[in-house]
Design an enzyme around this catalytic site. Structure first.
Site, PDB file in Angstrom:
ATOM      1  N   ARG A   1     -27.896  -1.201  22.012  1.00  0.00           N
ATOM      2  CA  ARG A   1     -27.225  -1.702  20.797  1.00  0.00           C
ATOM      3  C   ARG A   1     -28.144  -1.748  19.584  1.00  0.00           C
ATOM      4  NH1 ARG A   1     -25.148  -5.089  24.696  1.00  0.00           N
ATOM      5  NH2 ARG A   1     -23.061  -4.478  25.313  1.00  0.00           N
TER       6      ARG A   1
ATOM      7  N   LYS B   1     -27.873   6.830   7.159  1.00  0.00           N
ATOM      8  CA  LYS B   1     -26.738   7.529   7.786  1.00  0.00           C
ATOM      9  C   LYS B   1     -27.283   8.327   8.958  1.00  0.00           C
ATOM     10  CE  LYS B   1     -23.409   8.191   4.059  1.00  0.00           C
ATOM     11  NZ  LYS B   1     -22.691   9.184   3.231  1.00  0.00           N
TER      12      LYS B   1
ATOM     13  N   GLU C   1     -30.374  20.379  -3.224  1.00  0.00           N
ATOM     14  CA  GLU C   1     -30.074  18.930  -3.152  1.00  0.00           C
ATOM     15  C   GLU C   1     -30.861  18.182  -4.240  1.00  0.00           C
ATOM     16  OE1 GLU C   1     -27.776  17.485  -1.319  1.00  0.00           O
ATOM     17  OE2 GLU C   1     -27.476  18.704   0.478  1.00  0.00           O
TER      18      GLU C   1
ATOM     19  N   LYS D   1     -32.373   8.213  -4.743  1.00  0.00           N
ATOM     20  CA  LYS D   1     -31.522   8.062  -3.540  1.00  0.00           C
ATOM     21  C   LYS D   1     -31.532   6.592  -3.088  1.00  0.00           C
ATOM     22  CE  LYS D   1     -29.391   9.067   0.401  1.00  0.00           C
ATOM     23  NZ  LYS D   1     -29.150   9.946   1.498  1.00  0.00           N
TER      24      LYS D   1
ATOM     25  N   GLU E   1     -21.238   2.907   1.528  1.00  0.00           N
ATOM     26  CA  GLU E   1     -20.310   3.794   0.823  1.00  0.00           C
ATOM     27  C   GLU E   1     -18.889   3.217   0.834  1.00  0.00           C
ATOM     28  OE1 GLU E   1     -21.189   7.972   1.501  1.00  0.00           O
ATOM     29  OE2 GLU E   1     -19.126   8.479   1.034  1.00  0.00           O
TER      30      GLU E   1
ATOM     31  N   ARG F   1     -14.733   2.100  -3.855  1.00  0.00           N
ATOM     32  CA  ARG F   1     -15.530   2.279  -5.086  1.00  0.00           C
ATOM     33  C   ARG F   1     -15.372   3.677  -5.664  1.00  0.00           C
ATOM     34  NH1 ARG F   1     -21.425  -0.484  -5.104  1.00  0.00           N
ATOM     35  NH2 ARG F   1     -21.515   0.781  -6.993  1.00  0.00           N
TER      36      ARG F   1
ATOM     37  N   ASN G   1     -22.062  12.974  -3.048  1.00  0.00           N
ATOM     38  CA  ASN G   1     -21.284  14.124  -2.561  1.00  0.00           C
ATOM     39  C   ASN G   1     -20.982  15.132  -3.665  1.00  0.00           C
ATOM     40  OD1 ASN G   1     -21.171  13.424   0.127  1.00  0.00           O
ATOM     41  ND2 ASN G   1     -19.473  12.017  -0.226  1.00  0.00           N
TER      42      ASN G   1
ATOM     43  N   HIS H   1     -20.370  18.720  -2.847  1.00  0.00           N
ATOM     44  CA  HIS H   1     -20.145  18.801  -1.404  1.00  0.00           C
ATOM     45  C   HIS H   1     -18.734  19.181  -0.996  1.00  0.00           C
ATOM     46  CE1 HIS H   1     -24.166  17.338  -1.071  1.00  0.00           C
ATOM     47  NE2 HIS H   1     -24.098  17.246   0.243  1.00  0.00           N
TER      48      HIS H   1
ATOM     49  N   HIS I   1     -18.697  21.855   1.881  1.00  0.00           N
ATOM     50  CA  HIS I   1     -18.107  21.674   3.217  1.00  0.00           C
ATOM     51  C   HIS I   1     -17.084  22.770   3.498  1.00  0.00           C
ATOM     52  CE1 HIS I   1     -19.214  17.126   3.042  1.00  0.00           C
ATOM     53  NE2 HIS I   1     -20.189  17.850   3.562  1.00  0.00           N
TER      54      HIS I   1
ATOM     55  N   HIS J   1     -26.889  24.253   4.733  1.00  0.00           N
ATOM     56  CA  HIS J   1     -26.059  23.266   4.030  1.00  0.00           C
ATOM     57  C   HIS J   1     -26.422  23.195   2.521  1.00  0.00           C
ATOM     58  CE1 HIS J   1     -23.898  19.649   3.110  1.00  0.00           C
ATOM     59  NE2 HIS J   1     -25.024  19.056   2.741  1.00  0.00           N
TER      60      HIS J   1
HETATM   61  P1  NAD Z   1     -32.983  21.186   9.969  1.00  0.00           P
HETATM   62  O1  NAD Z   1     -33.293  19.852  10.455  1.00  0.00           O
HETATM   63  O2  NAD Z   1     -32.119  22.059  10.800  1.00  0.00           O
HETATM   64  O3  NAD Z   1     -34.339  21.957   9.661  1.00  0.00           O
HETATM   65  C1  NAD Z   1     -34.271  23.273   9.160  1.00  0.00           C
HETATM   66  C2  NAD Z   1     -35.190  24.207   9.934  1.00  0.00           C
HETATM   67  O4  NAD Z   1     -36.531  24.012   9.502  1.00  0.00           O
HETATM   68  C3  NAD Z   1     -35.174  24.027  11.429  1.00  0.00           C
HETATM   69  O5  NAD Z   1     -35.251  25.284  12.053  1.00  0.00           O
HETATM   70  C4  NAD Z   1     -36.467  23.238  11.689  1.00  0.00           C
HETATM   71  O6  NAD Z   1     -36.969  23.447  12.978  1.00  0.00           O
HETATM   72  C5  NAD Z   1     -37.371  23.817  10.645  1.00  0.00           C
HETATM   73  N1  NAD Z   1     -38.449  22.956  10.163  1.00  0.00           N
HETATM   74  C6  NAD Z   1     -38.384  21.654   9.874  1.00  0.00           C
HETATM   75  N2  NAD Z   1     -39.520  21.250   9.299  1.00  0.00           N
HETATM   76  C7  NAD Z   1     -40.332  22.313   9.262  1.00  0.00           C
HETATM   77  C8  NAD Z   1     -41.642  22.526   8.762  1.00  0.00           C
HETATM   78  N3  NAD Z   1     -42.317  21.579   8.126  1.00  0.00           N
HETATM   79  N4  NAD Z   1     -42.187  23.752   8.905  1.00  0.00           N
HETATM   80  C9  NAD Z   1     -41.480  24.755   9.493  1.00  0.00           C
HETATM   81  N5  NAD Z   1     -40.231  24.630   9.938  1.00  0.00           N
HETATM   82  C10 NAD Z   1     -39.669  23.418   9.820  1.00  0.00           C
HETATM   83  O7  NAD Z   1     -32.280  21.128   8.513  1.00  0.00           O
HETATM   84  P2  NAD Z   1     -32.329  20.084   7.319  1.00  0.00           P
HETATM   85  O8  NAD Z   1     -31.868  20.821   6.136  1.00  0.00           O
HETATM   86  O9  NAD Z   1     -33.591  19.345   7.272  1.00  0.00           O
HETATM   87  O10 NAD Z   1     -31.223  19.009   7.736  1.00  0.00           O
HETATM   88  C11 NAD Z   1     -29.875  19.343   7.789  1.00  0.00           C
HETATM   89  C12 NAD Z   1     -29.151  18.220   8.499  1.00  0.00           C
HETATM   90  O11 NAD Z   1     -29.286  17.027   7.750  1.00  0.00           O
HETATM   91  C13 NAD Z   1     -27.668  18.457   8.678  1.00  0.00           C
HETATM   92  O12 NAD Z   1     -27.317  18.162   9.997  1.00  0.00           O
HETATM   93  C14 NAD Z   1     -27.015  17.462   7.727  1.00  0.00           C
HETATM   94  O13 NAD Z   1     -25.767  17.032   8.195  1.00  0.00           O
HETATM   95  C15 NAD Z   1     -28.026  16.364   7.744  1.00  0.00           C
HETATM   96  N6  NAD Z   1     -28.012  15.484   6.560  1.00  0.00           N
HETATM   97  C16 NAD Z   1     -27.982  14.160   6.785  1.00  0.00           C
HETATM   98  C17 NAD Z   1     -27.988  13.290   5.711  1.00  0.00           C
HETATM   99  C18 NAD Z   1     -28.032  11.825   5.964  1.00  0.00           C
HETATM  100  O14 NAD Z   1     -27.903  11.053   5.010  1.00  0.00           O
HETATM  101  N7  NAD Z   1     -28.240  11.399   7.183  1.00  0.00           N
HETATM  102  C19 NAD Z   1     -28.024  13.774   4.400  1.00  0.00           C
HETATM  103  C20 NAD Z   1     -28.058  15.151   4.211  1.00  0.00           C
HETATM  104  C21 NAD Z   1     -28.047  16.005   5.309  1.00  0.00           C
HETATM  105  N1  GLY Z   2     -26.363  12.400   1.814  1.00  0.00           N
HETATM  106  C1  GLY Z   2     -25.364  11.513   1.391  1.00  0.00           C
HETATM  107  C2  GLY Z   2     -25.690  10.054   1.644  1.00  0.00           C
HETATM  108  O1  GLY Z   2     -26.725   9.703   2.135  1.00  0.00           O
HETATM  109  O2  GLY Z   2     -24.879   9.248   1.367  1.00  0.00           O
END
Ligand code: NAD
Ligand code: GLY
Length: 388
Positions: A128, A150, A192, A244, A254, A258, A268, A271, A275, A288
Site C-alpha cells: 500500500r 503521476k 515537451e 512543472k 488535476e 478546474r 496537456n 496532447h 494522443h 510521444h
Molecule cells: P523511455 O523511458 O522509453 O526512454 C526512451 C529511450 O531512451 C529508451 O530506449 C531508454 O532505454 C533510452 N534511454 C533512457 N535514458 C538514456 C540515456 N541516458 N542514454 C541512452 N539511452 C537512454 O521514454 P521517455 O520519453 O523518457 O518516457 C516516455 C514515457 O513517459 C511514456 O510512457 C509516457 O507515458 C511517460 N510520461 C509520464 C509522465 C508522468 O507525469 N508520469 C509525463 C510524461 C510522459
Molecule cells: N505530464 C502531465 C502531468 O504531469 O500532469
C-alpha cells in the site's frame, strides 16, 4: 555533493514535500542523496532500470547506494513503451516480495519515463505504498515525468489509464546522462520543453528557444566538453522543472472541474492531437514527444484560425519547433483515422473533448470541443500534417 540547483515541491497535507536536485556528476553521490531523502530506517533498495540504461549508469548508482549502507537489489525491465504494462508490474511486485522489501524500504527508478512510471506505480501499490526516488535519464523524464507523482502502466484499453498519484521522496537529475541519449529522444524531450515554454511565460519560452539556437540538437554531444553549455543546460532544466513543480503544487491531482490557466490540465497542451496521432499509428511511429511537437503546431494553428492567437506568436512557435530536430514525416497518415482517434481520448471529461489552446505565449485557455467547428479542426489538420 557536487554543485547543484534545488527545486522544492511543497504539497498539501497528505503528501510530503520533496526536493529535485539538478546538476552534473551527481550519480556518484546518489547514495548520500538517497540517505538524505529517505530515513535512517530505510535499509533495502530495489533499483528499477532496463539493461541499456543500467549498463551505462547502473553500477555507479549501485555502488554509491551500497556505500551509503543500503542493501541493493536490481530489477531490469525490458526496454520500451510496450513493456510498461501489468505483466512487468507483476514481475516487479513479485521481485520486491521475494527480496522481502518492507514498508520502510524503497524503490529507485533509474531511466526514462517508462521506467519511472512503472517503478513509481509499483512503489504506490506494494504494501500500500513505499518510498520511491527518481533518477531520470531522458530529457522528457527530467523536465516532466519524474516530477509530479503521476505513475502508471498501459493496458489493452489505453495508455496510462491504470495508475496512481504517488509522489517521489526525491528526484536527482544528472544532466551528464543526456550525453548518451539518442537524438530522437532528445528532440522528443525538447518538444515537451517547448510545450512548457508556450504555456508558462515569455521568459521560459525565450530561454528554451535561445538555448536551442545556441546548442542545436544535431551536434548536442559535442557540447558536453563546454563549461558554458553545462551552466546553460542546467539553468534551462531548472527553470523547466520549476514550472512543472509550480503547476503540480497548485493542482496536484488535476481537479476535473478546474479550467483555469494554472490547472494541471494545461500540461496537456499539444496532447489532444498527440494522443490521436499515436493511436492512429498504433503507437509505433512516433516518440510521444515528437507527436507533441505536431500537437503544439496544431493547437497554435487552431488558436490562430479561431482568432485568439496572433500571427506573430504563431510564427514564434513554428520557428522554435524548427530547432528541436527533425520530426517524423506525416504525409502518409490518414486524416480520417486521426479524427476518429480523437473520440477515443478517454482522458477527456465525459463525452466532451477538451482542447488546450493559446491566447498568447504564457496564456493557455481550455476550450470545449463543442465550441470548435469540425471544419476548422479538419482544415488545420490538413495544414499541419501535410506541410512536408
Ligand atoms: P523511455 O523511458 O522509453 O526512454 C526512451 C529511450 O531512451 C529508451 O530506449 C531508454 O532505454 C533510452 N534511454 C533512457 N535514458 C538514456 C540515456 N541516458 N542514454 C541512452 N539511452 C537512454 O521514454 P521517455 O520519453 O523518457 O518516457 C516516455 C514515457 O513517459 C511514456 O510512457 C509516457 O507515458 C511517460 N510520461 C509520464 C509522465 C508522468 O507525469 N508520469 C509525463 C510524461 C510522459
Ligand atoms: N505530464 C502531465 C502531468 O504531469 O500532469
Amino acid at each position: 555533493m557536487n554543485e547543484h540547483q534545488t527545486v522544492s515541491v511543497k504539497l498539501g497535507e497528505n503528501s510530503h514535500q520533496y526536493e529535485i536536485k539538478l546538476g552534473h556528476d551527481l550519480l556518484e553521490n546518489s547514495g548520500n542523496w538517497a540517505r538524505i531523502c529517505l530515513s535512517e530506517k530505510n535499509a533495502r533498495i530495489v533499483i528499477v532500470s532496463n539493461p541499456k540504461i543500467f549498463r551505462l549508469y547502473g553500477e555507479i548508482v549501485r555502488k554509491s547506494l551500497e556505500n551509503a549502507d543500503f542493501e541493493v537489489f536490481v530489477f531490469l525491465m525490458k526496454d520500451g513503451e510496450r513493456h510498461k504494462n501489468l505483466r512487468s508490474l507483476e514481475m516487479l511486485l513479485k521481485f520486491n516480495g521475494e527480496n522481502k522489501l518492507a514498508r520502510t524500504d524503497a524503490v529507485v527508478a533509474l531511466g526514462g519515463g517508462v521506467v519511472g512510471d512503472l517503478a513509481g506505480f509499483a512503489a504506490a501499490v506494494f504494501l500500500r505504498g513505499i518510498a520511491f526516488l527518481q533518477i531520470p535519464t531522458t530529457l522528457l523524464a527530467m523536465i516532466d515525468s519524474s516530477v509530479g507523482g503521476k505513475t502508471g502502466v498501459n493496458s489493452d484499453f489505453g495508455k496510462n489509464l491504470i495508475g496512481a498519484f504517488h509522489q517521489p521522496n526525491g528526484v536527482l537529475i544528472d544532466v551528464k546522462t543526456l550525453k548518451t541519449l539518442p537524438k530522437r529522444e532528445l528532440t522528443a524531450g525538447f518538444c515537451e520543453a517547448v510545450k512548457h515554454g508556450a504555456i508558462s511565460n515569455r521568459q521560459l519560452f525565450d530561454q528554451t528557444a535561445d538555448f536551442l539556437k545556441k546548442f542545436p540538437t544535431k551536434n548536442f554531444k559535442k557540447f558536453f566538453s563546454d563549461h558554458d553549455f553545462f551552466a546553460e543546460l542546467e539553468n534551462l532544466l531548472a527553470a523547466q522543472v520549476a514550472f512543472k513543480a509550480e503547476i503540480v503544487m497548485n493542482d496536484e491531482r488535476e481537479a476535473a472541474a478546474r479550467t483555469d490557466a494554472k490547472s494541471r490540465k494545461i500540461l496537456n497542451f499539444g496532447h489532444t492531437l498527440a494522443h490521436a496521432l499515436e493511436k492512429a499509428t498504433d503507437y509505433k511511429y512516433f516518440k510521444h514527444g515528437e507527436a507533441v511537437g505536431y500537437g503544439i503546431l496544431f493547437a497554435a494553428e487552431l488558436s490562430k484560425i479561431l482568432v485568439i492567437l496572433d500571427t506573430n506568436e504563431l510564427k514564434l512557435l513554428n520557428d522554435v519547433l524548427q530547432d528541436v530536430g527533425k520530426l517524423p514525416d506525416t504525409k502518409n497518415i490518414e486524416i480520417e483515422k486521426v479524427v476518429q482517434a480523437f473520440s477515443f481520448d478517454k482522458k477527456n471529461i465525459g463525452k466532451s473533448l477538451q482542447w488546450i489552446l493559446l491566447k498568447e505565449i504564457g496564456k493557455p485557455v481550455i476550450f470545449s470541443n463543442n465550441d470548435i467547428p469540425v471544419s476548422s479542426i479538419q482544415k488545420v489538420l490538413r495544414k499541419v500534417l501535410r506541410k512536408k
